[in-house]
Design a protein around this motif. Structure first.
Motif, PDB file in Angstrom:
ATOM      1  N   ALA A 359      79.833  42.666  65.670  1.00 50.57           N
ATOM      2  CA  ALA A 359      81.283  42.781  65.509  1.00 50.57           C
ATOM      3  C   ALA A 359      81.717  44.240  65.640  1.00 50.57           C
ATOM      4  CB  ALA A 359      81.709  42.225  64.147  1.00 50.57           C
ATOM      5  N   PHE A 360      80.946  45.143  65.074  1.00 45.28           N
ATOM      6  CA  PHE A 360      81.264  46.571  65.151  1.00 45.28           C
ATOM      7  C   PHE A 360      81.174  47.076  66.586  1.00 45.28           C
ATOM      8  CE2 PHE A 360      79.146  50.833  65.183  1.00 45.28           C
ATOM      9  CZ  PHE A 360      80.303  51.568  64.988  1.00 45.28           C
ATOM     10  N   LEU A 361      80.073  46.752  67.275  1.00 53.21           N
ATOM     11  CA  LEU A 361      79.857  47.261  68.631  1.00 53.21           C
ATOM     12  C   LEU A 361      80.839  46.646  69.631  1.00 53.21           C
ATOM     13  CD1 LEU A 361      75.953  47.261  68.695  1.00 53.21           C
ATOM     14  CD2 LEU A 361      77.450  49.251  68.526  1.00 53.21           C
ATOM     15  N   SER A 362      81.024  45.329  69.555  1.00 52.50           N
ATOM     16  CA  SER A 362      81.936  44.685  70.507  1.00 52.50           C
ATOM     17  C   SER A 362      83.375  45.101  70.235  1.00 52.50           C
ATOM     18  CB  SER A 362      81.794  43.166  70.450  1.00 52.50           C
ATOM     19  OG  SER A 362      82.075  42.674  69.147  1.00 52.50           O
ATOM     20  N   GLY A 363      83.703  45.327  68.964  1.00 53.15           N
ATOM     21  CA  GLY A 363      85.051  45.778  68.617  1.00 53.15           C
ATOM     22  C   GLY A 363      85.357  47.158  69.153  1.00 53.15           C
ATOM     23  N   ASN A 364      84.317  47.940  69.431  1.00 53.96           N
ATOM     24  CA  ASN A 364      84.493  49.281  69.985  1.00 53.96           C
ATOM     25  C   ASN A 364      84.111  49.353  71.465  1.00 53.96           C
ATOM     26  OD1 ASN A 364      85.266  51.371  67.776  1.00 53.96           O
ATOM     27  ND2 ASN A 364      83.767  50.038  66.777  1.00 53.96           N
ATOM     28  N   ASN A 365      83.997  48.167  72.095  1.00 53.98           N
ATOM     29  CA  ASN A 365      83.693  48.075  73.529  1.00 53.98           C
ATOM     30  C   ASN A 365      82.416  48.810  73.916  1.00 53.98           C
ATOM     31  OD1 ASN A 365      86.090  46.561  74.162  1.00 53.98           O
ATOM     32  ND2 ASN A 365      87.248  48.469  73.935  1.00 53.98           N
ATOM     33  N   CYS A 366      81.393  48.701  73.071  1.00 55.14           N
ATOM     34  CA  CYS A 366      80.094  49.319  73.373  1.00 55.14           C
ATOM     35  C   CYS A 366      79.245  48.286  74.099  1.00 55.14           C
ATOM     36  CB  CYS A 366      79.395  49.754  72.090  1.00 55.14           C
ATOM     37  SG  CYS A 366      80.373  50.853  71.063  1.00 55.14           S
ATOM     38  N   SER A 367      78.996  48.505  75.370  1.00 53.20           N
ATOM     39  CA  SER A 367      78.237  47.519  76.133  1.00 53.20           C
ATOM     40  C   SER A 367      76.784  47.924  76.323  1.00 53.20           C
ATOM     41  CB  SER A 367      78.880  47.300  77.499  1.00 53.20           C
ATOM     42  OG  SER A 367      78.927  48.514  78.218  1.00 53.20           O
ATOM     43  N   GLU A 368      76.479  49.213  76.200  1.00 53.79           N
ATOM     44  CA  GLU A 368      75.119  49.691  76.435  1.00 53.79           C
ATOM     45  C   GLU A 368      74.606  50.455  75.219  1.00 53.79           C
ATOM     46  OE1 GLU A 368      72.819  52.896  79.277  1.00 53.79           O
ATOM     47  OE2 GLU A 368      74.658  51.995  80.006  1.00 53.79           O
ATOM     48  N   ILE A 369      73.414  50.088  74.763  1.00 51.10           N
ATOM     49  CA  ILE A 369      72.840  50.690  73.567  1.00 51.10           C
ATOM     50  C   ILE A 369      71.469  51.249  73.911  1.00 51.10           C
ATOM     51  CG2 ILE A 369      71.958  50.195  71.240  1.00 51.10           C
ATOM     52  CD1 ILE A 369      74.666  48.014  72.700  1.00 51.10           C
ATOM     53  N   GLU A 370      71.172  52.438  73.395  1.00 50.59           N
ATOM     54  CA  GLU A 370      69.888  53.083  73.675  1.00 50.59           C
ATOM     55  C   GLU A 370      68.990  53.022  72.433  1.00 50.59           C
ATOM     56  OE1 GLU A 370      67.939  57.483  74.562  1.00 50.59           O
ATOM     57  OE2 GLU A 370      70.118  57.283  74.316  1.00 50.59           O
ATOM     58  N   PRO A 371      67.944  52.187  72.418  1.00 46.34           N
ATOM     59  CA  PRO A 371      66.996  52.197  71.293  1.00 46.34           C
ATOM     60  C   PRO A 371      66.263  53.536  71.259  1.00 46.34           C
ATOM     61  CG  PRO A 371      66.672  50.273  72.722  1.00 46.34           C
ATOM     62  CD  PRO A 371      67.541  51.223  73.458  1.00 46.34           C
ATOM     63  N   VAL A 372      66.117  54.108  70.070  1.00 45.04           N
ATOM     64  CA  VAL A 372      65.500  55.433  69.947  1.00 45.04           C
ATOM     65  C   VAL A 372      64.129  55.366  69.289  1.00 45.04           C
ATOM     66  CG1 VAL A 372      65.746  57.755  68.963  1.00 45.04           C
ATOM     67  CG2 VAL A 372      67.749  56.569  69.904  1.00 45.04           C
ATOM     68  N   CYS A 373      64.070  54.794  68.091  1.00 46.33           N
ATOM     69  CA  CYS A 373      62.793  54.723  67.382  1.00 46.33           C
ATOM     70  C   CYS A 373      62.901  53.736  66.228  1.00 46.33           C
ATOM     71  CB  CYS A 373      62.386  56.104  66.840  1.00 46.33           C
ATOM     72  SG  CYS A 373      63.494  56.764  65.564  1.00 46.33           S
ATOM     73  N   GLU A 374      61.760  53.410  65.626  1.00 50.66           N
ATOM     74  CA  GLU A 374      61.734  52.675  64.368  1.00 50.66           C
ATOM     75  C   GLU A 374      61.655  53.703  63.241  1.00 50.66           C
ATOM     76  OE1 GLU A 374      59.766  48.385  64.513  1.00 50.66           O
ATOM     77  OE2 GLU A 374      58.393  49.905  65.268  1.00 50.66           O
TER      78      GLU A 374
END
Length: 427
Positions: A359-374
């Motif tokens: 809900a947070f990401l789609s509400g801010n129109n974030c379509s691409e996410i970069e995984p960084v680390c665990e």
């Protein structure tokens, strides 16, 4: 060139699986929607992770989305597929695995165990902490209870596809018709051994499992480019929790006892549409802002003593479906995160619950996410851009982790004295 497509039914699943490949040095990209265009895919991408958001859909709708996506990916010259499933087997497992089979005309090699979280498969039955999954807390989930413990029964609740259960050390027979082959595994070594055996047989084109199997795929496929953990230390944490899982509740209580400030939203704050226009709502926002400006970690959550009963009552009184209640709560939490962003605190955002993150990401129109680390095993840090701002976000599934998980995250993320104080509490 994309070598592997990972298809997940919610965002936290997409992220905790994608990070396994990113850690191994494989260029990994997470797409928030299944209707993405291939022009959006980085030319260097090796592993494309797609969140279909089908966890809570009707089985037939989930089937169609996965089937269409797999066909598109295959037409895009992707030859290897991994269907990420929930380690407690929630969601439209039967229909989505069948869609994978039907779209590719091949059998699925399914290893559903996650031994590091005590979720294992024995004789085709899924266990959580030595308890058959349907008798565990996941069988009592108010929104999506798991009704069966035998994996074949879970699949056959939605599909008539053939399911073959294969014990440890047992070899799978080659079948003419496509099917789902479910493999027992009680240890990580079991998963690794089975993966190597499948590779030798040339059976690693169509796979399924949770993050447990995915963690070993880079090694099984011969990729070993381990990266250093990359994270930015911050002064504090803002923890947003949209999960009502009992595991999460214990984690929040533990963090609260160790000095984290915990703010529990009441039913009006969660669901009343115009609440923040009222004087009471405006006073709450002032209190929330003041709390976040302090240096200690702040938790904002939806768990209360009668949270489930209140939600059911609200749904009945308002004549709306329980899914609409879930959606409204996720949207409200998304609004509060956006309000937090206006504080410009440079802190790390921690979000628990796939619906809330989405809900947070789609509400801010974030379509691409970069995984960084665990940050710690199973808890993933990623970068996302909100306008011109690059945000450091940590995501955790609601049912994942031990009671001290938030303290362990704080120890890794907080700078200097704050982290030292947390470490003393852990010791």
């Amino acid at each position: 060139m994309v070598e592997l497509a990972v298809i997940a039914d919610d965002f936290t699943g997409a992220l905790d699986t994608g990070i396994k490949f990113a850690k191994a040095g494989m260029k990994t990209q997470v797409m928030l929607h299944s209707d993405f265009h291939f022009s959006e895919v980085n030319s260097a991408c090796e592993v494309l992770v797609i969140d279909t958001e089908t966890r809570h859909l009707k089985p037939e709708s989930a089937y169609q989305i996965v089937y269409t996506l797999v066909k598109r990916c295959r037409a895009g010259h992707i030859s290897r597929f991994y269907k990420k499933t929930d380690s407690a087997l929630r969601g439209c497992i039967g229909k989505e695995l069948t869609a994978l089979c039907d779209a590719l005309g091949e059998s699925v090699e399914f290893i559903p165990a996650l031994p590091e979280e005590n979720r294992i498969t024995e004789n085709g039955i899924q266990y959580v902490n030595q308890v058959p999954v349907a008798q565990s807390i996941f069988g009592k989930d108010p929104f999506e209870p798991v009704r069966h413990s035998r994996i074949a029964d879970i699949i056959h609740e939605e599909s008539e596809i053939e399911v073959v259960s294969i014990k440890r050390m047992e070899q799978a027979e080659d079948l003419d018709t496509h099917c789902i082959r479910v493999y027992d595994a009680s240890t990580e070594q079991d998963i690794l051994d089975r993966g190597i055996a499948l590779r030798k047989k040339g059976c690693l084109r169509v796979m399924a499992g949770c993050s447990g199997f995915a963690a070993y795929l880079p090694e099984i496929l011969g990729v070993s480019r381990e990266r250093e953990k990359q994270l930015c230390k911050t002064r504090s944490l803002f923890i947003l929790c949209g999960s009502v899982n009992k595991i999460t509740e214990k984690q929040l209580i533990c963090a609260q006892k160790q000095g984290f400030q915990r703010i529990c939203l009441n039913i009006r704050q969660k669901l009343q549409p115009d609440y923040f226009e009222s004087e009471e709502g405006k006073e709450f926002l002032r209190f929330f802002k003041k709390s976040c400006r302090r240096k200690r970690p702040v938790i904002l959550d939806v768990i209360s003593e009668n949270a489930i009963e209140e939600a059911l009552y609200f749904a009945g009184k308002s004549k709306i479906h329980l899914e609409e209640v879930r959606s409204r709560i996720a949207k409200r939490l998304g609004e509060l995160v956006n309000y937090w962003l206006t504080f410009d605190l440079k802190d790390t955002l921690v979000i628990t619950g796939g619906d809330t993150v989405y809900a947070f990401l789609s509400g801010n129109n974030c379509s691409e996410i970069e995984p960084v680390c665990e940050v710690i095993p199973g808890v993933v840090l990623f970068h996302v851009k909100i306008g011109e701002r690059k945000l450091q976000v940590i995501s955790k599934s609601g049912g994942f982790g031990n009671e001290q998980v938030f303290l362990e995250v704080a120890k890794e993320i907080l700078i200097h004295k704050e982290a030292h104080d947390i470490e003393e509490k852990l010791s």
